[in-house]
Motif scaffolding. Structure first.
Motif, PDB file in Angstrom:
ATOM      1  N   LEU A  36     -44.431  18.797  -1.504  1.00 43.22           N
ATOM      2  CA  LEU A  36     -43.059  19.117  -1.395  1.00 43.22           C
ATOM      3  C   LEU A  36     -42.815  20.711  -1.394  1.00 43.22           C
ATOM      4  O   LEU A  36     -41.715  21.191  -1.355  1.00 43.22           O
ATOM      5  N   ARG A  37     -43.866  21.216  -1.299  1.00 42.36           N
ATOM      6  CA  ARG A  37     -43.845  22.676  -1.691  1.00 42.36           C
ATOM      7  C   ARG A  37     -43.044  23.796  -0.701  1.00 42.36           C
ATOM      8  O   ARG A  37     -42.519  24.514  -0.940  1.00 42.36           O
ATOM      9  N   GLN A  38     -42.888  22.900   0.664  1.00 40.87           N
ATOM     10  CA  GLN A  38     -42.103  23.623   1.620  1.00 40.87           C
ATOM     11  C   GLN A  38     -41.040  22.742   1.893  1.00 40.87           C
ATOM     12  O   GLN A  38     -39.947  23.156   2.444  1.00 40.87           O
ATOM     13  N   ARG A  39     -41.117  21.568   1.746  1.00 38.64           N
ATOM     14  CA  ARG A  39     -40.019  20.757   2.013  1.00 38.64           C
ATOM     15  C   ARG A  39     -38.779  20.619   1.184  1.00 38.64           C
ATOM     16  O   ARG A  39     -37.635  20.524   1.491  1.00 38.64           O
ATOM     17  N   ASP A  40     -39.006  20.831  -0.388  1.00 40.35           N
ATOM     18  CA  ASP A  40     -38.100  21.109  -1.194  1.00 40.35           C
ATOM     19  C   ASP A  40     -38.555  21.747  -2.398  1.00 40.35           C
ATOM     20  O   ASP A  40     -39.184  21.217  -3.400  1.00 40.35           O
ATOM     21  N   CYS A  41     -38.620  23.308  -2.188  1.00 37.23           N
ATOM     22  CA  CYS A  41     -39.177  24.237  -3.232  1.00 37.23           C
ATOM     23  C   CYS A  41     -38.727  23.632  -4.744  1.00 37.23           C
ATOM     24  O   CYS A  41     -39.579  23.766  -5.565  1.00 37.23           O
ATOM     25  N   ALA A  42     -37.527  23.583  -4.635  1.00 35.39           N
ATOM     26  CA  ALA A  42     -37.065  23.364  -6.189  1.00 35.39           C
ATOM     27  C   ALA A  42     -37.352  22.096  -6.857  1.00 35.39           C
ATOM     28  O   ALA A  42     -37.672  22.022  -7.839  1.00 35.39           O
ATOM     29  N   ARG A  43     -37.550  21.152  -6.152  1.00 36.24           N
ATOM     30  CA  ARG A  43     -37.968  19.767  -6.779  1.00 36.24           C
ATOM     31  C   ARG A  43     -39.398  19.908  -6.733  1.00 36.24           C
ATOM     32  O   ARG A  43     -40.332  19.383  -7.754  1.00 36.24           O
ATOM     33  N   ALA A  44     -40.301  20.495  -5.932  1.00 40.20           N
ATOM     34  CA  ALA A  44     -41.811  20.852  -5.997  1.00 40.20           C
ATOM     35  C   ALA A  44     -42.254  21.652  -7.590  1.00 40.20           C
ATOM     36  O   ALA A  44     -42.922  21.307  -8.094  1.00 40.20           O
ATOM     37  N   LEU A  73     -51.600  27.211  -7.259  1.00 41.91           N
ATOM     38  CA  LEU A  73     -51.397  27.656  -5.658  1.00 41.91           C
ATOM     39  C   LEU A  73     -49.957  27.275  -5.085  1.00 41.91           C
ATOM     40  O   LEU A  73     -49.639  28.027  -4.336  1.00 41.91           O
ATOM     41  N   LEU A  74     -49.642  26.126  -5.422  1.00 41.47           N
ATOM     42  CA  LEU A  74     -48.088  25.685  -5.340  1.00 41.47           C
ATOM     43  C   LEU A  74     -47.372  26.671  -5.552  1.00 41.47           C
ATOM     44  O   LEU A  74     -46.483  27.164  -4.542  1.00 41.47           O
ATOM     45  N   ARG A  75     -47.142  27.159  -6.706  1.00 46.01           N
ATOM     46  CA  ARG A  75     -46.237  28.203  -7.131  1.00 46.01           C
ATOM     47  C   ARG A  75     -46.571  29.517  -6.359  1.00 46.01           C
ATOM     48  O   ARG A  75     -45.687  30.111  -6.009  1.00 46.01           O
ATOM     49  N   ALA A  76     -47.854  30.007  -6.142  1.00 48.10           N
ATOM     50  CA  ALA A  76     -48.079  30.957  -5.012  1.00 48.10           C
ATOM     51  C   ALA A  76     -47.350  30.881  -3.735  1.00 48.10           C
ATOM     52  O   ALA A  76     -46.731  31.736  -3.375  1.00 48.10           O
ATOM     53  N   ALA A  88     -47.259  36.243  -5.260  1.00 55.24           N
ATOM     54  CA  ALA A  88     -47.888  35.191  -4.446  1.00 55.24           C
ATOM     55  C   ALA A  88     -49.295  35.478  -4.487  1.00 55.24           C
ATOM     56  O   ALA A  88     -50.285  34.701  -4.600  1.00 55.24           O
ATOM     57  N   GLN A  89     -49.634  36.816  -4.282  1.00 51.82           N
ATOM     58  CA  GLN A  89     -50.991  37.338  -4.275  1.00 51.82           C
ATOM     59  C   GLN A  89     -51.743  37.135  -5.663  1.00 51.82           C
ATOM     60  O   GLN A  89     -53.031  36.572  -5.744  1.00 51.82           O
ATOM     61  N   GLN A  90     -50.984  37.519  -6.831  1.00 56.78           N
ATOM     62  CA  GLN A  90     -51.782  37.299  -8.109  1.00 56.78           C
ATOM     63  C   GLN A  90     -51.834  35.884  -8.410  1.00 56.78           C
ATOM     64  O   GLN A  90     -52.898  35.609  -8.687  1.00 56.78           O
ATOM     65  N   LEU A  91     -50.767  35.075  -7.989  1.00 57.97           N
ATOM     66  CA  LEU A  91     -51.097  33.545  -8.446  1.00 57.97           C
ATOM     67  C   LEU A  91     -52.221  33.017  -7.600  1.00 57.97           C
ATOM     68  O   LEU A  91     -53.150  32.170  -7.942  1.00 57.97           O
ATOM     69  N   GLY A  92     -52.196  33.393  -6.323  1.00 58.09           N
ATOM     70  CA  GLY A  92     -53.393  33.050  -5.563  1.00 58.09           C
ATOM     71  C   GLY A  92     -54.717  33.321  -5.961  1.00 58.09           C
ATOM     72  O   GLY A  92     -55.753  32.479  -5.766  1.00 58.09           O
ATOM     73  N   GLN A  93     -54.734  34.507  -6.329  1.00 58.34           N
ATOM     74  CA  GLN A  93     -56.189  34.953  -6.974  1.00 58.34           C
ATOM     75  C   GLN A  93     -56.652  34.200  -8.218  1.00 58.34           C
ATOM     76  O   GLN A  93     -57.645  33.801  -8.474  1.00 58.34           O
TER      77      GLN A  93
END
Length: 854
Positions: A36-44, A73-76, A88-93
């Motif tokens: 759901l990370r792009q389908r519905d960010c808030a719900r994800a 990674l989802l939050r990133a 995004a870069q920090q969470l991805g790392q």
């Protein structure tokens, strides 16, 4: 966990999650949140929070660490969607570190996939390529072919900008058009094909691929990619001059973007909408969209798209004749572009300033800006930028015909260096005017003729583009129509299935009763629910078979009077239906009298009367009536026919019911027995499949499965050039164990060594019994040096183990690496030769090529 999921799969996840409670929800919860990370960010994010809380209550292990990394990674990715690139870069790392810690190459590949998107937003082409290459390495290490194909296809999207012709060949080779593709790969392949088409001057094909990519991306929840594709399609529509189609698609894209709330995506759509409005000369609306884009994109004010909005506002002001505003916008444009020195945008900014200054009556300043744009365009080989700057300089120097002509001739010279470029009619007319002003009327005449020819070619090309746009529009309309037809067909099938299921339930209910009154009431209730019927009556045949009498009748909620009609009545609908054993359907126009109207009943415009027949025996007739014209179509006929059939069965005698009930019971029992047999067969098949690939003594893979795996690895090596090594192991002096201690003890040694091997290799490695006292280890993604080290590790572990009764035991190992062009047999032969060198050299050692470990 898959990188993408289809919408139906996500719906299924939603439904299955509802039935789960406590920590059993954890893994499905993370999976659903991820998809759901792009389908519905808030719900994800809400689901991610719930999963995070459950993780705190769960036992800590590799799986929980893997799930925690996935949530990071989802939050990133959500941070990226909302233009917070540093977060995004920090969470991805952090996610990359966590995935590496649990040896999850697919997770590491997914982080690299996200990093490519971050690099895209930063406009760093080299970094995009590097990130996608890194993703490919991780996906291949994880053995995920779908992810690998998706990363390959995505890399070709960017390769198309560098060399579209070469990219077209690679696309055909790696993703042949005649082969089916996985849903997770389709959007990226279609986008790459769209880029190739667009960059090779085929806007029609570009549109088709872009819209296929748009729908494909929506199917797998990649909203951001869908928005990019539809924006690209809109650009192609504007190139073809089909601004109506461009506006239609842009409105859909903007609505989708607004629903996400993502600043960069909304901003790009607003910018594109503004440009479409500008081309349609709807300047006020264009200005509103572009100014809104600036506000929305404030969080990404350093991005290339934000700068392009400034440039578009400048161009709009020029089109509107507001040259002071144009100068202000182009000046802001220049300030932002200077921060990262994008040459193409800087040329555009200076050119816009030059045009604005010229129209404001400031020719000297205009000349400075145009000269700066020309110099930069020359420095970077930007031919179009040179031509436009030279044309502006010619306008600025219009009082000096020689200088003007020199600038325009330079522009023509630059145009001649561009492959397939035709000088614009405006440029040629400008040259002709300059020739005339300088007194060279022959050249002016020749250039005027060339301008007219160019204008005619342009008109012809525009006409061709309009025809192409019309064809594309017709194709799209046809596709929409087919989609709608399919949707309606699916809805009809769904409704038909639901109706059949309902009729099945009704049939079981009606035929289960032996009470005639209960049958009548049930029929009446279901007729009212399924059909438009104010009148319902059942007439049964008299014992003498000469008349029909009312057995049950309701009209508008009130009972009908009891009546009798002779079977040979000439006009009665009931009599005719029963006598001929045929269905009777009557439809009347309003105002036409009904000769068969039963006294005390309401007039009707639609009537159905069907016979009640059980086997060959006539029971009577049933009728429904409606005051509405054309109330009964094919669907209603089928429903009523089925109800009548059920009614006839139910009204037949009890013995007939008993026979039917017994037959149903036997059928149900046969179905149960069949399902039990199927279950047993499936279990036996699974057992046979397991037995067919498993060595029964050690529980390891057998020779058959090892041969299959070796061939798969050979093919993977051919496609991806991945490393693979084999370790062939033989137990030293195993025959003496059998001779001295017996075969049962020997079997225990084989089992023990198999266990040592299984517990000392990686998850991706494959261990099996090659035959007798020989074992084989297939080392995926491993070069010779690593395989030798693993072989020595296994030899040492076995030598250190105490076997019951036998004591210590040694093994010899031969190592070989699959070479380019090798067959499996050749590789095994080299390993076998190395093994025998180890035996000849004294046993209890490792041999591999020229390397020996004793």
């Amino acid at each position: 966990m898959d990188l993408f999921a289809l919408n139906d799969e996500v719906d299924l996840l939603e439904r299955s999650l509802a039935a789960l409670h406590g920590t059993s929800r954890l893994a499905p919860l993370v999976t659903l949140a991820w998809h759901l990370r792009q389908r519905d960010c808030a719900r994800a994010l809400a689901l991610a929070d719930e999963a995070q809380a459950l993780l705190a209550l769960s036992a800590q292990g590799r799986e929980s660490q893997r799930l925690a990394a996935r949530l990071m990674l989802l939050r990133a990715e959500v941070k990226l969607m909302f233009a917070d690139l540093p977060a995004a870069q920090q969470l991805g790392q952090a996610a990359m570190t966590a995935f590496a810690g649990v040896q999850d190459p697919l997770g590491q590949g997914d982080v690299s996939w996200l990093r490519a998107s971050i690099a895209t937003d930063r406009g760093d082409g080299d970094q995009i390529t590097a990130c996608l290459n890194q993703a490919l390495i991780h996906y291949r290490a994880g053995g995920d072919l779908l992810r690998t194909d998706a990363a390959l296809a995505r890399s070709l999207i960017y390769a198309a900008f560098r060399d579209p012709a070469v990219t077209a060949v690679r696309l055909q080779h790696q993703f042949p058009a005649n082969l089916m593709r996985a849903a997770g790969v389709t959007p990226w392949v279609e986008t790459a094909q769209a880029n190739v088409a667009g960059l090779t001057n085929d806007p029609g094909r570009s549109i088709r691929h872009d819209l296929a990519a748009y729908h494909g991306a929506l199917d797998i929840g990649q909203i951001r990619a869908a928005l990019v594709s539809v924006n690209n399609a809109v650009e192609a529509f504007t190139l073809l001059g089909d601004l109506d189609a461009a506006l239609e698609w842009m409105e859909s894209a903007l609505a989708l973007a607004r629903s996400t709330g993502w600043p960069a995506s909304v901003g790009v759509c607003l910018m594109q909408m503004g440009d479409v409005m500008r081309l349609m000369t709807r300047h006020d609306e264009a200005k509103r969209y572009l100014q809104e884009a600036l506000v929305v994109m404030a969080p990404v004010a350093g991005s290339r798209n934000y700068e392009q909005v400034l440039g578009n506002l400048g161009q709009l002001a020029l089109d509107m004749g507001d040259f002071a505003a144009a100068l202000a916008w182009f000046s802001q444009f220049e300030e932002h572009v200077q921060a990262h020195q994008a040459p193409d945008l800087l040329i555009k900014a200076w050119r816009g300033q030059a045009s604005s200054l010229f129209h404001l009556g400031r020719p000297d300043e205009a000349s400075v800006k145009a000269q700066a744009a020309l110099a930069l365009a020359r420095e970077h080989g930007n031919a179009e930028g040179q031509i436009q700057a030279l044309r502006i300089l010619a306008k600025v120097q219009s009082t000096d015909s020689a200088t003007t002509l020199d600038y325009l001739n330079q522009a023509l010279e630059v145009a001649a260096t561009i492959d397939g470029y035709s000088a614009a009619p405006g440029l040629l007319y400008q040259v002709a005017a300059a020739d005339a002003a300088s007194g060279n009327f022959r050249a002016a005449y020749d250039n005027a003729l060339a301008a007219n020819a160019a204008r005619n070619r342009m008109h012809s090309e525009e006409a061709q583009k309009r025809v192409l746009a019309m064809q594309i529009r017709q194709q799209l309309e046809r596709a929409r129509s087919e989609t709608e037809t399919h949707r309606q067909l699916a809805a009809t099938l769904k409704e038909t299935a639901a109706t059949l299921e309902t009729l099945g339930v009704i049939g079981r209910e009606i035929t289960a009763s032996l009470d005639a009154q209960a049958v009548f009431e049930a029929l009446h209730a279901h007729v009212n629910r399924l059909l438009d019927a104010t009148f319902f009556a059942v007439y049964l045949l008299a014992p003498d078979h000469k008349s029909l009498g009312t057995a049950f009748g309701i009209e508008a909620g009130a009972p009908l009077p009891v009546s009798t009609v002779a079977l040979d009545h000439p006009t009665s609908m009931f009599a005719r239906c029963a006598r001929e054993r045929q269905e009777v359907m009557i439809g009347r126009e309003p105002g036409v009298a009904d000769p068969n109207l039963i006294p005390g009943t309401l007039p009707c415009l639609s009537q159905l009367c069907f016979p009640l027949i059980a086997g060959e025996r006539l029971l009577g007739a049933i009728s429904v009536q409606s005051p509405r014209a054309q109330a009964y179509g094919e669907r209603e006929h089928a429903i009523f026919r089925t109800l009548c059939a059920y009614g006839a069965i139910a009204l037949d005698n009890a013995s007939a019911y008993d026979v039917a009930h017994a037959a149903q019971k036997r059928a149900d029992q046969a179905l149960v027995e069949l399902r039990q047999t199927q279950t047993q067969l499936l279990a036996q098949n699974r057992q046979l499949e397991r037995l067919s690939i498993t060595d029964q003594l050690t529980g390891l893979y057998n020779r058959l499965q090892l041969d299959r795996t070796l061939e798969e690895e050979r093919l993977r090596h051919l496609r991806y050039a991945s490393n693979v090594c084999v370790l062939l192991l033989d137990i030293d002096r195993f025959k003496s164990i059998n001779d001295r201690f017996g075969h049962l003890v020997g079997d225990q040694v084989l089992i023990g060594i198999g266990h040592i091997l299984q517990t000392n290799v990686r998850e991706v490695d494959v261990v099996g019994r090659w035959g007798g006292e020989e074992f084989l280890v297939i080392c995926r993604e491993t070069a010779m040096e690593g395989a030798l080290l693993l072989a020595e590790k296994l030899r040492t572990a076995i030598e250190a183990h105490e076997f019951e009764q036998v004591g210590t035991q040694s093994v010899s190992l031969g190592v070989a690496m699959l070479r380019q062009g090798d067959t499996v047999t050749q590789t095994i032969a080299r390993a076998d030769a190395a093994l025998y060198r180890a035996k000849d050299a004294g046993r209890n050692r490792v041999e591999g090529g020229e390397h020996t470990l004793a």
